[in-house]
Design an enzyme around this catalytic site. Structure first.
Site, PDB file in Angstrom:
ATOM      1  N   ASP A   6      11.185  51.936  40.132  1.00 58.19           N
ATOM      2  CA  ASP A   6       9.866  51.455  39.668  1.00 58.19           C
ATOM      3  C   ASP A   6       9.199  50.372  40.518  1.00 58.19           C
ATOM      4  OD1 ASP A   6      11.316  52.717  37.678  1.00 58.19           O
ATOM      5  OD2 ASP A   6      10.953  51.192  36.169  1.00 58.19           O
TER       6      ASP A   6
HETATM    7  C1  FRU Z   1      12.168  53.345  34.458  1.00 58.27           C
HETATM    8  C2  FRU Z   1      13.311  52.402  34.125  1.00 58.27           C
HETATM    9  C3  FRU Z   1      12.826  51.205  33.330  1.00 58.27           C
HETATM   10  C4  FRU Z   1      13.867  50.173  33.631  1.00 58.27           C
HETATM   11  C5  FRU Z   1      14.188  50.455  35.074  1.00 58.27           C
HETATM   12  C6  FRU Z   1      15.613  50.184  35.448  1.00 58.27           C
HETATM   13  O1  FRU Z   1      12.412  54.117  35.586  1.00 58.27           O
HETATM   14  O2  FRU Z   1      14.333  53.086  33.432  1.00 58.27           O
HETATM   15  O3  FRU Z   1      12.634  51.471  31.963  1.00 58.27           O
HETATM   16  O4  FRU Z   1      13.399  48.870  33.431  1.00 58.27           O
HETATM   17  O5  FRU Z   1      13.873  51.817  35.293  1.00 58.27           O
HETATM   18  O6  FRU Z   1      15.791  50.327  36.842  1.00 58.27           O
END
Ligand code: FRU
Length: 518
Positions: A6
């Site tokens: 992300d």
């Molecule tokens: C989305 C997610 C978020 C989390 C992050 C962990 O891709 O699962 O909800 O904060 O990635 O890397």
């Protein structure tokens, strides 16, 4: 090198764009998550810095997960992020720059009063994360944390007067039954007209967008609605918008965990999204990296009010080099014509197709509600009346490999129905280990008025990002050709409909970005 997921905390601060992102410093698989940090003056040329936030305290010792930045009115940035604590509970923390006069804001500190938000006994402590940018209306700040209650997706709302003490609102901002976990919620205002963006705290005659990433489908969905901050922060989904798995998407392909921010330097809202790999974990280990951030996009409300529009940021055009043009190119039934003289593995293509006659469009069967299934049924080689026509990207000379991006036009009950597909089915001669979906979305246009439709596609070796009809329907695909690589990649325009189409094609070889200050 290594794994990224992300985008986190994008912001513009004192002349610099900051992008943080989920990063594994130790390998090309998900794990050991920290906030990596890059800075740029134009969102094209970047400098990678040391990770800004990494596990160090009990409230984040098992991971520093996604979150957002807020620039406070006194021009002070604050980051909210999710920490994974010793119980594997997800808690919301904040961090502030150690030294505001460091132009790159390299070091971030985590004040001792963290965590600022933890799930209470009524909530799911291991599914409670990804705080949004905060916004202030009247005397209160607000922010949203994504979660679930059994299979109900939850967007919990928190309020604060001082930005430190946060109290959960009695009613969530929004919740939807049977969607599964919401991740990476994003909530932002859009102007009713024009393409100017609004600050998150702007409040007036505008609409609001709520986007959630759904863990179960791995797609993102948004609604457009009205937000009533003075009436218990009610968010009312606009008429005609669908919540959940049949809703509108920013992107109908490989694009997840996205986040927007307001760019005050150009008064626009920018969207960042993560594009995962579609190859196998062992391929990623071999190449040493996995995941990328898609080209940033400007987002704004379509004049119809029925959807958002997206367009690659104008700065990307600074990478344009050698340009070729095909004007008024006729494409007869079954023809494909090469766009020569550009580096087809790294290119920006902008086309307008003209459709002289819509009479031969195939009838649309109203049971075709799923665009992706329809594209699977009617691929680029299945002859139609009007279309399929479009691009064959990352194609080998003899078309053993190609990723078609194309339109197909149907005659619907009231107007023509337009489908945009980005089909990775023939993208690679590799037989094993690749995920090759036929991504697709419908395009809400009135061809009967214009007899024209445009397609912009940015191609970069293993990623094909397409913007149909001026950014109404966007699709990102990841593909791994074996033959159609570097100088052996070709680009064609094609038409497999019975009706002749004409294309106005502009294409630019794209340069490689540089470091920020070169
Ligand atoms: C989305 C997610 C978020 C989390 C992050 C962990 O891709 O699962 O909800 O904060 O990635 O890397």
């Amino acid at each position: 090198m290594n794994w990224i997921n992300d985008p986190n905390g994008p912001m513009y601060y004192n002349g610099i764009y900051h992008l943080f992102y989920q990063y594994n410093p130790k390998g090309a698989v998900w794990g050991n998550i920290v906030w990596a940090h890059s800075v740029s003056k134009d969102m094209v040329n970047w400098e990678a810095l040391e990770p800004a936030i990494y596990p160090s305290e009990s409230f984040d010792i098992n991971g520093c997960w996604s979150g957002s930045a807020t620039v406070l009115p006194e021009n002070k940035p604050v980051i909210f992020y999710t920490g994974i604590d010793p119980n594997q509970y997800q808690v919301q923390n904040y961090a502030v720059p150690e030294n505001l006069s460091d132009p790159y804001l390299r070091k971030w500190v985590k004040p001792a009063d963290n965590p600022i938000v933890a799930a209470d006994e009524t909530m799911n402590k291991t599914a409670f994360r990804d705080p949004t940018t905060a916004w202030k209306i009247g005397g209160h700040w607000r922010m949203v944390v994504a979660s679930r209650r059994k299979q109900r997706g939850m967007a919990y709302l928190y309020r604060s007067r001082d930005f430190r003490k946060w109290i959960k609102a009695k009613h969530p901002l929004h919740s939807v039954p049977n969607t599964g976990m919401f991740e990476c919620a994003d909530f932002f205002p859009v102007s009713l007209s024009g393409d100017t963006g609004l600050d998150n705290s702007a409040f007036g005659p505008n609409k609001h967008v709520l986007k959630v990433s759904l863990d179960l489908t791995r797609y993102e969905y948004y609604t457009i609605g009205s937000y009533f901050p003075e009436a218990r922060d009610k968010y009312v989904v606009g008429k005609g918008f669908v919540d959940g798995w049949n809703g509108l998407r920013f992107d109908y392909g490989n694009f997840y965990a996205s986040k927007t921010f307001f760019d005050p330097s150009k008064n626009r809202r920018i969207l960042w999204g993560w594009t995962n790999e579609s190859d196998a974990a062992q391929d990623d280990a071999q190449k040493g990296w996995a995941g990328l951030q898609a080209i940033p996009r400007k987002v704004w409300l379509d004049p119809s009010g029925k959807q958002l529009l997206q367009w690659p940021i104008e700065e990307i055009e600074t990478l344009r080099g050698q340009n070729v043009q095909l004007s008024n190119q006729e494409l007869k039934s079954g023809e494909h014509i090469e766009v020569k003289g550009i580096t087809a593995a790294q290119v920006d293509v902008d086309i307008t197709f003209s459709i002289p006659n819509l009479d031969k469009a195939e009838p649309f069967d109203p049971s075709w509600t799923n665009a992706q299934d329809l594209c699977g049924l009617k691929g680029s080689t299945v002859q139609g009346g009007v279309g399929p026509f479009g691009l064959l990207t990352l194609a080998s000379e003899k078309l053993e490999e190609y990723t078609p991006v194309f339109f197909r036009v149907f005659t619907g009950l009231y107007k023509h129905v337009v489908l945009l597909c980005s089909d990775s089915g023939s993208s690679s001669l590799r037989k094993e280990g690749l995920y090759k979906p036929s991504f697709a979305g419908f395009v809400d246009v009135d061809l009967d008025d214009t007899y024209k439709i445009s397609l912009r596609t940015l191609i970069d070796h293993s990623v094909v990002e397409s913007f149909g009809a001026g950014g109404k329907t966007c699709i990102t695909s990841r593909v791994y050709p074996l033959v159609a690589v570097f100088d052996d990649a070709h680009l064609f325009v094609f038409n497999n409909g019975t009706e002749t189409i004409t294309a106005d094609v502009k294409a630019w070889s794209m340069a490689k970005p540089d470091k920020m200050n070169n």
